[in-house]
Design an enzyme around this catalytic site. Structure first.
Site, PDB file in Angstrom:
ATOM      1  N   ASP A 140       0.873  -1.164   0.000  1.00  6.38           N
ATOM      2  CA  ASP A 140       0.000   0.000   0.000  1.00  6.38           C
ATOM      3  C   ASP A 140       0.915   1.219   0.000  1.00  6.38           C
ATOM      4  O   ASP A 140       2.099   1.134   0.349  1.00  6.38           O
ATOM      5  CB  ASP A 140      -0.955   0.007   1.203  1.00  6.38           C
ATOM      6  CG  ASP A 140      -2.153   0.929   0.941  1.00  6.38           C
ATOM      7  OD1 ASP A 140      -2.072   1.770   0.014  1.00  6.38           O
ATOM      8  OD2 ASP A 140      -3.176   0.824   1.660  1.00  6.38           O
TER       9      ASP A 140
HETATM   10  C1  BGC Z   1      -5.040   3.277   0.027  1.00  4.90           C
HETATM   11  C2  BGC Z   1      -5.123   2.300  -1.119  1.00  4.90           C
HETATM   12  C3  BGC Z   1      -4.916   3.024  -2.425  1.00  4.90           C
HETATM   13  C4  BGC Z   1      -3.582   3.731  -2.381  1.00  4.90           C
HETATM   14  C5  BGC Z   1      -3.235   4.476  -3.646  1.00  4.90           C
HETATM   15  C6  BGC Z   1      -3.817   4.154  -0.042  1.00  4.90           C
HETATM   16  O1  BGC Z   1      -3.929   5.209   0.841  1.00  4.90           O
HETATM   17  O2  BGC Z   1      -5.073   2.587   1.246  1.00  4.90           O
HETATM   18  O3  BGC Z   1      -6.357   1.649  -1.094  1.00  4.90           O
HETATM   19  O4  BGC Z   1      -5.028   2.145  -3.497  1.00  4.90           O
HETATM   20  O5  BGC Z   1      -3.605   4.670  -1.335  1.00  4.90           O
HETATM   21  O6  BGC Z   1      -4.004   5.619  -3.778  1.00  4.90           O
END
Ligand code: BGC
Length: 725
Positions: free
Chosen positions: A272
């Site tokens: 993530d």
């Molecule tokens: C989120 C993810 C997301 C990623 C990219 C993170 O803060 O938890 O779900 O895909 O950001 O934007």
């Protein structure tokens, strides 16, 4: 800026590589095996791996902007583009920031949120939804779409409840599998997230989730496992939280042992964004692609320091090679080096899918005295009340936000639908800035109209349905309870529409209004869909994918004081008893149960037969019954199959969903329904054996219209026990 065509196919780069293919090997073979689509994927991976320098390998395992991974032009490897998210292809950002790129060609179809999709209980709807995402991703030049999110709803206050598929592992699995297969059929990878046990936003980067092994396997992992083993998902995103002391993006147990070894996942584990915390653990703990770390790209854990570690002999080359192989495998499997489908963006067909899912996902919670549908011929005036009647919802919520080409609000949908025949008044009534005066105006308008329609709920601001924080309470904000009470007093024909992505408390007014419709955040055609449901062009068929509790204290993690944890540790004390498993086992009356959803028609269940048989793995049973539309309108019913074991050797929840079928029926029509239950439907996970166990025992099979409205019951005896990994 590069043109979309260049970004999409990488075909230009491939041609350049071919032209430059000076190596004797390439010349001999005509073209190198990795560029030959006729070669098996693994042969192409092996060939390309052998041609990469150490720097090139390293470049393939970390980002080179917020949402891209570097190209290797020398070999014709295109830059990879990742994008959020689960509800459509997000606006372009960056390159080095989450701020919009301010393009004019990145408007996309804004689909209803995932919890609305789950409420359709229709895997065909999930397939159509995934097709929209796949086609739009291609047109927008994206290779990996960051979704769906399949984290199980443990608490109704999780700020991201709206972007997940509800509280039940079986339902979430069925929906996710259809969604992912559809996305990937367009040569785009899905990235199922967030692996694993990412159930809260409070302290999301540090919270250490502790749970027993059985709960992990029965509740929190099945949707991921189905994504891997049934849908063949190519990417999995690690979660922000820790699990048993180790960050999920570097978690040896979850990533190496469960995902890769036990489940045989051959694709890429992506971190993530900013979820990587330790170099050695990231290298050895199963991470294959590091994204979003808050450092210069060269300083990422899987960048320079990884390279130096290899050079110094701290890590074997085989660890890097495995990560590179996984990245290349996904590229070849999805034809990243060949010409791929063109895709399409904002088409009428995509908008139709958005509308259909919105219509099918709306859940009629209450409908006393046939208050709905509204009779367009008999009504002359409607007082529309509430900020959510006019609020645009697409551009909010965190990473799921969308730059919608258009978004039809509830008020706009109603006005369009009425074709000028109904007189609408609009009063905001509530909202951050609306005071008592607005509420007074709404009450006056309600009194003067035939029908009062309060479009209430939450929004995507922080501490409501939004990433980064959990909700503070189950209550509606901005004094809405009081507003609804007053409107209902002023007009007995008050209909409440809830625009929210998670359960809210309704105790203050539920008894006083005849009808409540859960509309969720219904996407770009949401207002149109809402009008069609309210006026009866569409018969509601959505069912809740999560329990709506009467009050927070009834909900498991709260009843046990287990949320949000202490000292950074989140003990999942309730274990298996998540959602309806808790309410049913403990005998607690919910406000609206899991699986609940009314229709404008009625359905009768009859003629249950449990037909025992065998498949290649052992005994199975087919649940056969008849479903009849006993009303005067066409409609669709979601028949749900719940299993209860009579005398399990380990305690089990009272009943568990193991099958369902959505059946469309004309008035008076009767259909035979048959739902197969394989041995998995009877099994629990035995942590001591580290295996699934189906015991020789009696099982009650109950078929119903909701988890609390069971219409048929039968008994089935499993003749032999079985154990499997
Ligand atoms: C989120 C993810 C997301 C990623 C990219 C993170 O803060 O938890 O779900 O895909 O950001 O934007």
């Amino acid at each position: 800026m590069k043109s979309l065509t260049d970004l999409r196919t990488g075909a230009v780069a491939v041609a350049a590589a071919l032209a430059l293919a000076g190596s004797a090997r390439a010349a001999d073979a005509g073209r190198p095996p990795y560029l030959d689509p006729a070669q098996p994927v693994e042969a192409r991976v092996d060939d390309l791996l052998g041609r990469l320098t150490l720097d090139e390998k390293i470049a393939l395992v970390h980002g080179d902007s917020k949402f891209t991974v570097a190209a290797i032009p020398r070999l014709g490897i295109p830059r990879r583009w990742l994008s959020d998210g689960p509800h459509g292809v997000r606006e372009d950002v960056g390159p080095d920031t989450f701020k919009p790129a301010n393009r004019t060609d990145d408007f996309a179809t804004y689909l209803p949120v995932a919890v609305a999709l789950a409420s359709t209980w229709n895997p065909d709807a999930a397939r159509a939804y995934g097709n929209v995402i796949g086609e739009e991703a291609r047109r927008r030049g994206k290779d990996i779409m960051l979704g769906p999110g399949v984290n199980i709803q443990r608490t109704p206050l999780n700020g991201r409840t709206f972007e997940y598929l509800g509280e039940d592992p079986f339902l979430a699995s069925r929906m996710a599998v259809s969604y992912i297969k559809a996305v990937q059929s367009h040569d785009v990878s899905s990235c199922v997230k967030h692996f694993a046990c990412n159930s809260q936003e409070t302290e999301r980067n540090t919270v250490d989730v502790q749970m027993d092994e059985r709960t992990l396997h029965e509740i929190y992992l099945p949707a991921f496992k189905a994504a891997v083993q049934e849908a063949g998902v190519w990417c999995v995103m690690g979660a922000y939280n820790r699990f048993r002391g180790q960050q999920c993006c570097e978690n040896d147990y979850l990533l190496n042992q469960v995902l890769k070894t036990q489940w045989g996942f051959k694709g890429v584990v992506i971190s993530d964004w900013n979820g990587t915390h330790n170099g050695t653990q990231a290298v050895l703990g199963g991470l294959d692609l590091e994204m979003g770390t808050a450092k210069p790209y060269a300083d990422y854990y899987l960048a320079r320091q990884f390279k130096e570690g290899i050079e110094k002999g701290a890590y074997p080359m085989s660890v890097l090679d495995d990560k590179v192989r996984r990245n290349l495998r996904v590229m070849f499997a999805l034809h990243f080096l060949e010409s791929r489908p063109e895709g399409s963006l904002n088409t009428a067909a995509h908008q139709e899918t958005a509308q259909r899912v919105a219509e099918e996902g709306m859940v009629l919670l209450k409908n006393a005295g046939g208050a709905l549908p509204l009779d367009a011929g008999a009504i002359t005036s409607i007082a529309v009340i509430g900020e959510n009647a006019v609020r645009l919802q697409a551009h909010g919520g965190g990473s799921t936000e969308m730059k919608a080409l258009h978004e039809i609000t509830p008020l706009e949908g109603l006005i369009r639908h009425s074709g000028g025949r109904i007189n609408f008044t609009y009063s905001q009534g509530y909202g951050k800035e609306a005071g008592v005066a607005a509420a007074d105006r709404a009450v006056r308008a309600a009194k003067a109209a035939d029908v009062a329609l309060v479009v209430a709920g939450l929004n995507h601001e922080r501490t409501f349905d939004c990433e980064g924080a959990d909700r503070n309470s189950l209550d509606l904000p901005y004094g809405q309870d009081e507003l609804i009470r007053r409107v209902a007093q002023a007009n007995p024909r008050t209909v409440v529409v809830l625009v929210s992505g998670s359960p809210v408390r309704m105790g203050a007014w539920l008894d006083q209004v005849p009808a409540v419709l859960q509309a969720w955040y219904a996407g770009c055609e949401g207002g149109r869909a809402l009008a069609r449901v309210l006026f009866g062009d569409v018969n509601p068929s959505g069912k809740l994918p999560c329990t709506f509790p009467k009050k927070l204290a009834d909900s498991p993690a709260y009843a046990l004081g287990a949320y949000p944890g202490k000292g950074g540790i989140e003990p999942y004390t309730e274990g298996l008893l998540v959602g309806y498993r808790w309410f049913d086992t403990k005998g607690i009356e919910p406000l609206f149960p899991f699986g609940h959803g009314l229709s404008y028609t009625s359905f009768a269940y009859s003629d249950l037969r449990l037909v025992a048989g065998t498949d290649s793995k052992g005994p199975v049973v087919t649940v056969e019954f008849k479903l009849t539309n006993t009303g005067s309108r066409a409609g669709a019913e979601v028949a749900q199959v719940y299993v209860h074991q009579a005398k399990p050797s380990l305690q089990r929840p009272l009943r568990e969903l193991k099958g369902f079928r959505k059946v469309a029926l004309k008035p008076g029509e009767r259909q035979a329904v048959s739902i197969p239950l394989a041995r998995e439907a009877f099994a629990f996970y035995d942590a001591e054996k580290a295996a699934w166990v189906a015991e020789k025992d009696d099982f009650e099979i109950a078929i119903g219209s909701s988890s609390r409205d069971l219409r048929l019951r039968g008994n089935f005896s499993l003749p032999v026990a079985a154990t499997w990994k």
